[in-house]
Write a protein that holds these residues in place. Sequence first.
Motif, PDB file in Angstrom:
ATOM      1  N   ALA A  36     -56.637  19.998 -50.105  1.00  0.00           N
ATOM      2  CA  ALA A  36     -55.810  21.099 -50.588  1.00  0.00           C
ATOM      3  C   ALA A  36     -54.869  20.625 -51.692  1.00  0.00           C
ATOM      4  O   ALA A  36     -54.649  21.331 -52.691  1.00  0.00           O
ATOM      5  N   GLN A  37     -54.308  19.446 -51.545  1.00  0.00           N
ATOM      6  CA  GLN A  37     -53.418  18.909 -52.575  1.00  0.00           C
ATOM      7  C   GLN A  37     -54.188  18.575 -53.847  1.00  0.00           C
ATOM      8  O   GLN A  37     -53.717  18.836 -54.963  1.00  0.00           O
ATOM      9  N   LEU A  38     -55.375  17.985 -53.694  1.00  0.00           N
ATOM     10  CA  LEU A  38     -56.211  17.707 -54.868  1.00  0.00           C
ATOM     11  C   LEU A  38     -56.564  19.001 -55.594  1.00  0.00           C
ATOM     12  O   LEU A  38     -56.546  19.061 -56.825  1.00  0.00           O
ATOM     13  N   ALA A  39     -56.894  20.028 -54.824  1.00  0.00           N
ATOM     14  CA  ALA A  39     -57.238  21.311 -55.432  1.00  0.00           C
ATOM     15  C   ALA A  39     -56.058  21.892 -56.200  1.00  0.00           C
ATOM     16  O   ALA A  39     -56.225  22.496 -57.272  1.00  0.00           O
ATOM     17  N   ALA A  40     -54.835  21.700 -55.688  1.00  0.00           N
ATOM     18  CA  ALA A  40     -53.647  22.195 -56.379  1.00  0.00           C
ATOM     19  C   ALA A  40     -53.443  21.459 -57.702  1.00  0.00           C
ATOM     20  O   ALA A  40     -53.118  22.087 -58.726  1.00  0.00           O
ATOM     21  N   LEU A  41     -53.623  20.134 -57.703  1.00  0.00           N
ATOM     22  CA  LEU A  41     -53.481  19.372 -58.946  1.00  0.00           C
ATOM     23  C   LEU A  41     -54.567  19.762 -59.951  1.00  0.00           C
ATOM     24  O   LEU A  41     -54.305  19.859 -61.158  1.00  0.00           O
ATOM     25  N   ARG A  42     -55.763  19.974 -59.447  1.00  0.00           N
ATOM     26  CA  ARG A  42     -56.852  20.387 -60.337  1.00  0.00           C
ATOM     27  C   ARG A  42     -56.556  21.746 -60.965  1.00  0.00           C
ATOM     28  O   ARG A  42     -56.739  21.943 -62.168  1.00  0.00           O
ATOM     29  N   GLU A  43     -56.089  22.696 -60.139  1.00  0.00           N
ATOM     30  CA  GLU A  43     -55.790  24.027 -60.660  1.00  0.00           C
ATOM     31  C   GLU A  43     -54.697  23.967 -61.717  1.00  0.00           C
ATOM     32  O   GLU A  43     -54.775  24.642 -62.758  1.00  0.00           O
ATOM     33  N   LEU A  44     -53.671  23.157 -61.488  1.00  0.00           N
ATOM     34  CA  LEU A  44     -52.615  23.013 -62.478  1.00  0.00           C
ATOM     35  C   LEU A  44     -53.174  22.434 -63.770  1.00  0.00           C
ATOM     36  O   LEU A  44     -52.869  22.924 -64.868  1.00  0.00           O
ATOM     37  N   GLY A  45     -53.998  21.391 -63.672  1.00  0.00           N
ATOM     38  CA  GLY A  45     -54.587  20.789 -64.867  1.00  0.00           C
ATOM     39  C   GLY A  45     -55.421  21.783 -65.654  1.00  0.00           C
ATOM     40  O   GLY A  45     -55.332  21.866 -66.890  1.00  0.00           O
ATOM     41  N   VAL A  46     -56.229  22.553 -64.943  1.00  0.00           N
ATOM     42  CA  VAL A  46     -57.062  23.561 -65.601  1.00  0.00           C
ATOM     43  C   VAL A  46     -56.189  24.606 -66.302  1.00  0.00           C
ATOM     44  O   VAL A  46     -56.456  25.004 -67.444  1.00  0.00           O
ATOM     45  N   CYS A  47     -55.131  25.054 -65.641  1.00  0.00           N
ATOM     46  CA  CYS A  47     -54.252  26.071 -66.237  1.00  0.00           C
ATOM     47  C   CYS A  47     -53.503  25.532 -67.452  1.00  0.00           C
ATOM     48  O   CYS A  47     -53.338  26.241 -68.458  1.00  0.00           O
ATOM     49  N   LEU A  48     -53.012  24.299 -67.386  1.00  0.00           N
ATOM     50  CA  LEU A  48     -52.345  23.705 -68.546  1.00  0.00           C
ATOM     51  C   LEU A  48     -53.311  23.591 -69.719  1.00  0.00           C
ATOM     52  O   LEU A  48     -52.951  23.840 -70.876  1.00  0.00           O
ATOM     53  N   ASN A  49     -54.554  23.204 -69.429  1.00  0.00           N
ATOM     54  CA  ASN A  49     -55.543  23.051 -70.487  1.00  0.00           C
ATOM     55  C   ASN A  49     -55.915  24.406 -71.081  1.00  0.00           C
ATOM     56  O   ASN A  49     -56.017  24.564 -72.304  1.00  0.00           O
ATOM     57  N   TYR A  50     -56.105  25.366 -70.213  1.00  0.00           N
ATOM     58  CA  TYR A  50     -56.430  26.733 -70.634  1.00  0.00           C
ATOM     59  C   TYR A  50     -55.392  27.276 -71.606  1.00  0.00           C
ATOM     60  O   TYR A  50     -55.722  27.935 -72.599  1.00  0.00           O
ATOM     61  N   ASN A  51     -54.130  26.986 -71.347  1.00  0.00           N
ATOM     62  CA  ASN A  51     -53.064  27.526 -72.185  1.00  0.00           C
ATOM     63  C   ASN A  51     -53.137  27.031 -73.619  1.00  0.00           C
ATOM     64  O   ASN A  51     -52.612  27.674 -74.524  1.00  0.00           O
ATOM     65  N   ALA A  52     -53.800  25.897 -73.870  1.00  0.00           N
ATOM     66  CA  ALA A  52     -53.795  25.311 -75.210  1.00  0.00           C
ATOM     67  C   ALA A  52     -54.823  25.931 -76.144  1.00  0.00           C
ATOM     68  O   ALA A  52     -54.734  25.754 -77.364  1.00  0.00           O
ATOM     69  N   TYR A  53     -55.811  26.629 -75.593  1.00  0.00           N
ATOM     70  CA  TYR A  53     -56.871  27.167 -76.432  1.00  0.00           C
ATOM     71  C   TYR A  53     -56.423  28.444 -77.119  1.00  0.00           C
ATOM     72  O   TYR A  53     -55.867  29.346 -76.500  1.00  0.00           O
ATOM     73  N   GLY A  54     -56.703  28.522 -78.395  1.00  0.00           N
ATOM     74  CA  GLY A  54     -56.370  29.689 -79.184  1.00  0.00           C
ATOM     75  C   GLY A  54     -56.405  29.299 -80.646  1.00  0.00           C
ATOM     76  O   GLY A  54     -56.259  28.129 -81.006  1.00  0.00           O
ATOM     77  N   ALA A  55     -56.616  30.279 -81.504  1.00  0.00           N
ATOM     78  CA  ALA A  55     -56.627  30.003 -82.934  1.00  0.00           C
ATOM     79  C   ALA A  55     -55.221  29.839 -83.490  1.00  0.00           C
ATOM     80  O   ALA A  55     -55.023  29.236 -84.543  1.00  0.00           O
ATOM     81  N   ARG A  56     -54.234  30.367 -82.777  1.00  0.00           N
ATOM     82  CA  ARG A  56     -52.847  30.312 -83.234  1.00  0.00           C
ATOM     83  C   ARG A  56     -51.938  30.363 -82.008  1.00  0.00           C
ATOM     84  O   ARG A  56     -52.382  30.715 -80.911  1.00  0.00           O
TER      85      ARG A  56
END
Length: 317
Positions: free
Chosen positions: A146-166
Motif C-alpha cells: 500500500a505504501q509503495l502504491a502511494a509513492l507510485r501514484e504520487l510519482g505518476v501524478c507529479l510526472n503527469y503535471n509536467a506534460y503540456g505545450a505551455r
Amino acid sequence: MAYFDVFNGDADGICALQQLRLIEPREATLVTGVKRDIGLLARVQANPGDEVTVLDISLDRNRGALLGLLERRVRVRYFDHHFPGAIPEHPGLDVHIETLPHKGTSLLVDDFLGGRCRAWAVVGTFGDNFEAAARRAAGPLGLDEAQLAALRELGVCLNYNAYGARLEDLYLAPDELFRRLRPYAEPFAFIAADPAFRTLRAGYTDDMARAQVLKPELAGDRHALYILPAEPWARRVSGLLANQLARTSAQRAHALLTRLPTGGFVVSVRAPTAIGTGADALCRRFPTGGGRRAAAGIDYLPDDSYGEFVRQFMVAF
C-alpha cells in the motif's frame, strides 16, 4: 554570490531537487518549465562566482549555454541521465551523468546523498516509469504494498503535471509544485496534507479516462502509433499514456503524436520495454528530438514530416 536551481519540471527533476534541498537547504532562483522545455540554461543570468545546479536536462541540448556560464567563471554542478554528447572538462564543472537504461536523475542524486532522502528518490523513479528500479530502491525502506502504491501514484501524478505545450496546460507550474513539496521531508506527509496532490490525482483520473477510448492509427506486433487531438487534456496525458502502453505491451514500440493547435505534432516515443533502447536514436534524427534510450520525444514534428517519421519508426522497431 547567487544560486540557481535549473530542473526539468517532471517528477524526476522535481524529486531530484527536493532531495538536494532537504539535505543542502538554500534559497535559489528556480528555472524550470514544462517537461519538453529543455533549453533552460540559456535563461540563467549568472555572474562570476555564482553557483548553478542543473538537474534532469540534456547537456547536449544546453551545451552552448553551459560553456558560456563556465567561461564567465560560474560554477556548475550537473546531474542527468540523458544523452550528453561530449562532456566538457572544466574545473568549474562538477558532473554526475550516467545513461544507464533504468537509472534516472533522482537515483543519481540518491547516490550522491547516500540514500538520505530515499523515499523521494523512489517517487521520482516511479514517475519516470522505472518501475523495477523504483521497487529495488525502495527495498531498504521496508514499505508494504500500500505504501509503495502511494509513492507510485504520487510519482505518476507529479510526472503527469509536467506534460503540456505551455504552462497554461498544467494544473501547477513546476516551480510552484516544487515549493509545495519543499516543506515535506517525507512524501507520505505531502500526500496526506497538501491539496495539490488531490488536484493532480483528480485531473489525472479524468484525463486518462478520455485517453482509454483512443485507437491506434497504425498497429502491428512490433509497433503502435496513436494520434491525439489538439486539446489540453491530450497534451497533459500523452507521456503517461505512452508509459502505460509500454508497460502493458512489452514487445511493442509506441509513438504518440499529439496535434498542436498551430499545426504539426509533439511526439512521445517508447522503446519496447523488453529491449529498452532505440527511442533516443530515432528521435534525434529529427530537429528538436532527443531523450533517453527507453523514452524520447520530438518537441515539434511538422505535418510534412509525418510520413518520414512513420517510415523511420517502423524501420527502427
